[in-house]
Design an enzyme around this catalytic site. Structure first.
Site, PDB file in Angstrom:
ATOM      1  N   GLU A  35      31.622  48.585  39.646  1.00 34.48           N
ATOM      2  CA  GLU A  35      30.610  47.791  38.923  1.00 34.48           C
ATOM      3  C   GLU A  35      31.012  46.334  38.735  1.00 34.48           C
ATOM      4  OE1 GLU A  35      31.360  50.848  38.135  1.00 34.48           O
ATOM      5  OE2 GLU A  35      29.577  51.980  37.482  1.00 34.48           O
ATOM      6  N   HIS A  37      32.347  44.376  41.062  1.00 35.64           N
ATOM      7  CA  HIS A  37      31.812  43.702  42.248  1.00 35.64           C
ATOM      8  C   HIS A  37      30.284  43.619  42.178  1.00 35.64           C
ATOM      9  CE1 HIS A  37      35.566  45.746  43.939  1.00 35.64           C
ATOM     10  NE2 HIS A  37      35.812  44.467  44.176  1.00 35.64           N
ATOM     11  N   GLN A  61      47.050  37.620  51.991  1.00 36.52           N
ATOM     12  CA  GLN A  61      47.328  37.512  50.556  1.00 36.52           C
ATOM     13  C   GLN A  61      48.216  38.640  50.031  1.00 36.52           C
ATOM     14  OE1 GLN A  61      42.990  37.732  49.592  1.00 36.52           O
ATOM     15  NE2 GLN A  61      43.639  38.984  47.864  1.00 36.52           N
ATOM     16  N   GLN A 153      43.054  33.364  40.110  1.00 31.97           N
ATOM     17  CA  GLN A 153      42.389  33.156  41.403  1.00 31.97           C
ATOM     18  C   GLN A 153      41.153  32.269  41.227  1.00 31.97           C
ATOM     19  OE1 GLN A 153      41.617  36.314  44.509  1.00 31.97           O
ATOM     20  NE2 GLN A 153      39.729  36.527  43.349  1.00 31.97           N
ATOM     21  N   LYS A 184      37.795  47.396  35.268  1.00 30.43           N
ATOM     22  CA  LYS A 184      37.547  48.100  36.534  1.00 30.43           C
ATOM     23  C   LYS A 184      38.338  47.426  37.635  1.00 30.43           C
ATOM     24  CE  LYS A 184      33.284  50.172  35.321  1.00 30.43           C
ATOM     25  NZ  LYS A 184      32.785  51.472  35.710  1.00 30.43           N
ATOM     26  N   ARG A 187      42.170  49.350  42.426  1.00 30.07           N
ATOM     27  CA  ARG A 187      43.499  49.979  42.383  1.00 30.07           C
ATOM     28  C   ARG A 187      43.624  51.052  41.297  1.00 30.07           C
ATOM     29  NH1 ARG A 187      45.351  44.399  43.872  1.00 30.07           N
ATOM     30  NH2 ARG A 187      46.570  44.569  45.793  1.00 30.07           N
TER      31      ARG A 187
HETATM   32  P1  AMP Z   1      38.624  42.308  44.886  1.00 26.66           P
HETATM   33  O1  AMP Z   1      37.824  43.211  45.767  1.00 26.66           O
HETATM   34  O2  AMP Z   1      39.514  43.036  43.932  1.00 26.66           O
HETATM   35  O3  AMP Z   1      39.322  41.215  45.661  1.00 26.66           O
HETATM   36  O4  AMP Z   1      37.586  41.569  43.953  1.00 26.66           O
HETATM   37  C1  AMP Z   1      36.494  40.872  44.484  1.00 26.66           C
HETATM   38  C2  AMP Z   1      35.844  40.073  43.393  1.00 26.66           C
HETATM   39  O5  AMP Z   1      35.413  40.942  42.349  1.00 26.66           O
HETATM   40  C3  AMP Z   1      36.798  39.050  42.752  1.00 26.66           C
HETATM   41  O6  AMP Z   1      36.084  37.868  42.460  1.00 26.66           O
HETATM   42  C4  AMP Z   1      37.223  39.755  41.492  1.00 26.66           C
HETATM   43  O7  AMP Z   1      37.609  38.875  40.458  1.00 26.66           O
HETATM   44  C5  AMP Z   1      35.959  40.492  41.121  1.00 26.66           C
HETATM   45  N1  AMP Z   1      36.274  41.625  40.252  1.00 26.66           N
HETATM   46  C6  AMP Z   1      37.207  42.584  40.442  1.00 26.66           C
HETATM   47  N2  AMP Z   1      37.251  43.423  39.390  1.00 26.66           N
HETATM   48  C7  AMP Z   1      36.332  42.975  38.505  1.00 26.66           C
HETATM   49  C8  AMP Z   1      35.896  43.405  37.225  1.00 26.66           C
HETATM   50  N3  AMP Z   1      36.410  44.477  36.628  1.00 26.66           N
HETATM   51  N4  AMP Z   1      34.930  42.690  36.611  1.00 26.66           N
HETATM   52  C9  AMP Z   1      34.394  41.599  37.191  1.00 26.66           C
HETATM   53  N5  AMP Z   1      34.746  41.144  38.410  1.00 26.66           N
HETATM   54  C10 AMP Z   1      35.702  41.822  39.058  1.00 26.66           C
END
Ligand code: AMP
Length: 282
Positions: A35, A37, A61, A153, A184, A187
């Site tokens: 959720e 994403h 990365q 980031q 959320k 991982r």
């Molecule tokens: P990731 O797939 O982990 O690289 O995350 C992709 C994007 O989703 C990044 O901009 C993250 O900051 C954002 N994101 C990951 N987890 C969350 C979360 N729990 N709440 C809001 N955005 C998130």
């Protein structure tokens, strides 16, 4: 919803959309969607004519001893979730498609990467900047969406866009959490049952630390004690900094951030708040 896997296909689609005068919102992800994403897709849909989600586990990365190989992947499930949220295009390139040759130019994060995860994961943010620069150019996005969950980031990408005049803007999305407060994260599936039960203490430690700080105390030591008592994880860092400058001199917004290494998953979390005590709305 279209699923594009090559740069050529993506460029063709972008050209068509742009020549029709439409705007594009980009949500970069590494997939295994949740959720968090999807909340970014929702925001992107509200502000753009078309929404592209990239799904790419970016090797640039990950450090040599990190979890690139076992990062969770499930494109089929991701397609259903992205489509349900109203995504127009998924861009899911292979590593070879994204990086067909060795880069001759290095993009390197500045001082904002010297603290928090940047201090613990050398080169991590350079790898993030490399992939987002390519994605920003390929998608010609007007707006790109990033979560405050990865606050360092987000701050570094805002600097990239500002310092190099990228013709676009970055939008921030608030951290989406489980009912018990755990942020959320893709991982989280790697937490054992017992670790999953302990994990909400990360958010509790942040709230406790914020309350102590607002009362004039240094929150780091009490938070360390709390996490050592209530979780089995190993604390990687707990830091309190200005946001988004990430310096020690806190002016307006403060970030209290932590990373805890569990057996198979390293979790990060943070809260950002104004010195007045109200939660800042990212
Ligand atoms: P990731 O797939 O982990 O690289 O995350 C992709 C994007 O989703 C990044 O901009 C993250 O900051 C954002 N994101 C990951 N987890 C969350 C979360 N729990 N709440 C809001 N955005 C998130």
């Amino acid at each position: 919803m279209l699923i594009l896997q090559t740069v050529a296909e993506l460029k063709d689609w972008v050209r068509e959309i742009k020549s029709a005068g439409h705007t594009i919102g980009l949500v970069p992800t590494m997939g295994f969607l949740h959720e968090g994403h999807l909340s970014l897709v929702e925001k992107a849909k509200a502000e753009n004519d078309k929404v592209i989600m990239s799904i790419f586990v970016n090797p640039a990365q990950f450090g040599p001893n990190e979890d690139f190989d076992r990062y969770p992947r499930n494109l089929e499930r991701d397609q259903q979730l992205a489509s349900g949220a109203g995504t127009d295009v998924i861009f899911a390139p292979s590593v070879e498609e994204m990086y067909p040759r060795e880069s001759q130019i290095k993009i390197s994060a500045g001082r904002q990467a010297d603290v928090l995860c940047g201090a613990k994961r050398p080169g991590h943010f350079d790898g993030v900047l490399k992939v987002v620069t390519k994605l920003f150019h390929l998608t010609e996005a007007d707006l790109a969406y990033f979560g405050q969950k990865d606050a360092q980031q987000l701050a570094i990408i805002e600097s990239l866009v500002a310092d190099f005049n990228f013709p676009m803007a970055i939008r921030r999305g608030e951290t989406i959490r489980e009912k018990d407060g755990l942020a959320k994260s893709s991982r989280n599936v790697y937490l054992s049952g017992a670790e999953r039960d302990e994990a909400p203490h990360l958010k509790k430690a942040l709230e406790m630390g914020k309350a102590l700080f607002m009362q004039g105390y240094d929150p780091i030591e009490p938070m360390t004690q709390y996490l050592n008592e209530y979780t089995s994880g190993k604390i990687d860092y707990i830091e309190l900094l200005d946001y988004p400058t990430l310096t020690a001199d806190i002016q307006n917004d403060a970030i209290l951030a932590l990373a805890v290494q569990f057996e198979k998953a390293r979790l990060i979390d943070n809260i950002i708040f104004q010195l007045k005590g109200e939660l800042s709305h990212a």
